[in-house]
Scaffold this active site. Structure first.
Site, short mmCIF file in Angstrom:
data_model
loop_
_atom_site.label_atom_id
_atom_site.label_comp_id
_atom_site.label_asym_id
_atom_site.label_seq_id
_atom_site.Cartn_x
_atom_site.Cartn_y
_atom_site.Cartn_z
N GLU A 116 8.57 -29.15 -0.25
CA GLU A 116 7.13 -29.14 -0.52
C GLU A 116 6.39 -28.14 0.38
O GLU A 116 5.16 -28.18 0.48
CB GLU A 116 6.52 -30.54 -0.33
CG GLU A 116 7.16 -31.64 -1.15
CD GLU A 116 6.98 -31.50 -2.66
OE1 GLU A 116 6.39 -30.50 -3.11
OE2 GLU A 116 7.48 -32.38 -3.38
N HIS A 139 2.73 -35.53 3.81
CA HIS A 139 2.96 -36.05 2.46
C HIS A 139 3.84 -37.27 2.60
O HIS A 139 4.78 -37.27 3.38
CB HIS A 139 3.65 -34.97 1.61
CG HIS A 139 4.27 -35.51 0.36
ND1 HIS A 139 3.55 -36.15 -0.62
CD2 HIS A 139 5.56 -35.51 -0.06
CE1 HIS A 139 4.37 -36.51 -1.58
NE2 HIS A 139 5.60 -36.15 -1.28
N HIS A 141 5.01 -41.42 0.57
CA HIS A 141 5.16 -42.19 -0.66
C HIS A 141 4.73 -43.65 -0.46
O HIS A 141 5.56 -44.56 -0.55
CB HIS A 141 6.64 -42.17 -1.11
CG HIS A 141 7.20 -40.82 -1.42
ND1 HIS A 141 8.55 -40.60 -1.62
CD2 HIS A 141 6.61 -39.60 -1.57
CE1 HIS A 141 8.76 -39.31 -1.88
NE2 HIS A 141 7.60 -38.69 -1.85
N GLU A 169 -15.21 -50.13 4.93
CA GLU A 169 -15.03 -48.93 5.74
C GLU A 169 -14.54 -47.70 4.97
O GLU A 169 -14.55 -46.60 5.50
CB GLU A 169 -13.99 -49.21 6.84
CG GLU A 169 -14.51 -50.08 7.96
CD GLU A 169 -15.36 -49.30 8.96
OE1 GLU A 169 -14.82 -48.37 9.57
OE2 GLU A 169 -16.54 -49.62 9.10
N HIS A 210 3.84 -40.48 -7.53
CA HIS A 210 4.63 -39.78 -6.50
C HIS A 210 4.19 -40.13 -5.07
O HIS A 210 4.99 -40.61 -4.29
CB HIS A 210 4.57 -38.26 -6.74
CG HIS A 210 5.45 -37.49 -5.83
ND1 HIS A 210 6.13 -36.35 -6.21
CD2 HIS A 210 5.79 -37.68 -4.53
CE1 HIS A 210 6.84 -35.91 -5.21
NE2 HIS A 210 6.65 -36.69 -4.16
#
Ligand code: 13P
Ligand code: ZN
Length: 270
Positions: A116, A139, A141, A169, A210
């Site tokens: 990525e 990144h 999951h 919040e 994803h």
């Protein structure tokens, strides 16, 4: 010259990866991190002329030419980053022409950066234009955020509104909202460009079915942003199928925004 693995910028990423793993967000090699490290911090640890390997890229990263990044390796397990940073992490410098990068430390078993990396670099470039103090892209999951993308409309506005309604919040933590992309093939420049386009408005972008991309000025900010989104998504997944007796109204979110002097996405409230 000090040992790279003793550097604060490596230890911060080890700690971050360990926390992400403990949250249950990063199964196996799921997820990746890239951390922009200023040259003045790197130079005590690295002879920048000692290049171990050179890699080329199929997109233009010239806006971050010469910049240094700590990046998780592709296929590397998050649970191992804390114990073996020199195998699971790499320290890279983007080439002066922006068409590749040099490996200066790490990936000791012959590894390479996350698949990525295009999405990471393009997101760094987009965020730096908006915030010169921006430093990190992560990144991951997270379970509930992914689950929510199966059952919720995917427009930025609708997704953001629901998250804001889940915990008081939320609008304080991400007043700009969240970006959402439909399912796409990952690991290429196309999803990188789509992510970076959303990063012009948001610090976080959700990839349907994803995961999430979260950014910030430091690891705590990016982690805290994802943690808050994920918690709101968890509440949504716990209540969405139940009769709702009371909730936070748009007028109440506006009152809150006023009380906290938030610069929020006004067009996301009715
Ligand atoms: P990498 O192992 O290449 O970092 O890929 C993991 C991932 O989460 C892909 O989206
Ligand atoms: Zn992923």
């Amino acid at each position: 010259m000090y040992a790279v693995k003793d550097a604060r910028f490596i230890q911060e990423i080890q700690k971050l990866a360990a926390n992400m793993y403990r949250m249950g967000w990063d199964e196996r090699n799921g997820g990746n991190i890239s951390y922009l490290v200023p040259e003045e911090e790197v130079r005590y640890y690295i002879d920048s002329s000692a290049v171990r390997r050179h890699f080329s890229m199929d997109f233009d990263a010239s806006p971050v030419a010469g910049k240094y990044f700590v990046v998780t390796g592709t296929t590397k397990y998050f649970k191992n980053i804390e114990e073996y940073p020199e195998v699971n992490l790499g320290l890279l410098r983007i080439s002066d022409d922006g068409k590749g990068y040099d490996l200066l430390w790490g990936y000791e078993d012959g590894g390479r950066p996350t698949s990525e990396f295009p999405s990471h670099l393009m997101s760094h470039i987009a965020r730096l234009k908006i915030d010169p103090k921006h430093r990190i892209v992560m990144h991951t999951h997270p379970i509930n955020t992914i689950a929510m993308t199966f059952v919720h409309e995917l427009s930025d506005r609708a997704f953001t509104r629901t998250l804001w309604q889940m915990i008081t919040e939320c609008i304080v933590v991400f007043p700009e909202g969240v970006g959402v992309l439909p399912w796409m093939v990952c690991g290429n420049t196309e999803i990188g460009e789509a992510t970076a386009a959303k990063m012009k408005q948001y610090r976080s972008v959700i990839w349907a079915q994803h995961g999430i991309f979260g950014t910030g000025q430091d690891p705590d900010e990016a982690f805290g942003l994802i943690e808050t989104i994920e918690k709101a998504a968890e509440i949504y997944m716990k209540i969405a199928h139940l009769p709702i007796l009371q909730n936070i109204k748009d007028e109440e979110l506006k009152e809150l925004a006023k009380a906290f002097q938030l610069d929020y996405r006004k067009d996301f409230l009715d």
